[in-house]
Design an enzyme around this catalytic site. Sequence first.
Site, PDB file in Angstrom:
ATOM      1  N   ALA A 151       0.828  -1.209   0.000  1.00  0.00           N
ATOM      2  CA  ALA A 151       0.000   0.000   0.000  1.00  0.00           C
ATOM      3  C   ALA A 151       0.863   1.259   0.000  1.00  0.00           C
ATOM      4  CB  ALA A 151      -0.937  -0.011   1.202  1.00  0.00           C
ATOM      5  N   TYR A 152       1.918   1.249   0.805  1.00  0.00           N
ATOM      6  CA  TYR A 152       2.812   2.402   0.869  1.00  0.00           C
ATOM      7  C   TYR A 152       3.511   2.610  -0.471  1.00  0.00           C
ATOM      8  CZ  TYR A 152       6.732   5.328   2.392  1.00  0.00           C
ATOM      9  OH  TYR A 152       7.661   6.329   2.528  1.00  0.00           O
ATOM     10  N   ALA A 153       4.044   1.533  -1.039  1.00  0.00           N
ATOM     11  CA  ALA A 153       4.733   1.643  -2.320  1.00  0.00           C
ATOM     12  C   ALA A 153       3.778   2.085  -3.423  1.00  0.00           C
ATOM     13  CB  ALA A 153       5.388   0.310  -2.688  1.00  0.00           C
TER      14      ALA A 153
END
Length: 243
Positions: A151-153
């Site tokens: 999700a962060y990437a």
Amino acid sequence: MTNSRVAIVTGGSRGIGRRTAERLAGDDHAVVIAYAGNQTEADAAVVAITGAGGRAVAVQADVADEKAVQELFDTAEQTFGGVDVVVHAAGTMVLSPVADLDLDALDRMHRTNIRGTFVVAQQAARRLRPGGAIINFSTSVVGLGLPGYAAYAASKGAVEALTLILAREMRGRDVTVNAVAPGPTATALFLDGKDEETIARMAAQPPLERLGTPDDIAEVVAFLAGPGHWVNGQVIRANGGIV
């Protein structure tokens, strides 16, 4: 009002953002430090800069709130006469396998990392003076593909896409747009919750065999903010050589 350059640094109260604000102040930029909620740390950053002979003010702003960001730029213009550099270091990170991620956490992260980047970039695109620079923050995890970081990437992949397109949309303005993508960097945010074995393993990954430091990243930003003006539309993976 002053004729020297003016920089806005979001997330400038601590970690990489704070060191970047101090580094730019050392290059004779007047600095506007934008912070989300910790006024104590933001004020300490201002004191550090002004105590060293620089010029700085702190402004609270939710980067995803277009009115707050507009007022942030208004403050920079009213206090120091304009805006030349925008360093968008504010961001948030939630780690989880895709199967287990709380979607509310996903929405909060995307609000800050994607919408926040877009809102800040929109004001920067409208207001930066010729010779200026927009510097966003991505992450080397976009390329490394580490489990737990999906999700962060994904949010930072959006930042990279925005960065490359905005660089082309700024044609004729003499404003560069780049992103810095740090690898593992020794900040409180990174170190929190990790045991010594995990930290040692990550420090051993790059050929330089250490974690990055906020100074390492701030030097890259300072280059892009000034002497690196011919670098444009790029993502700089500042990670010590991790592949």
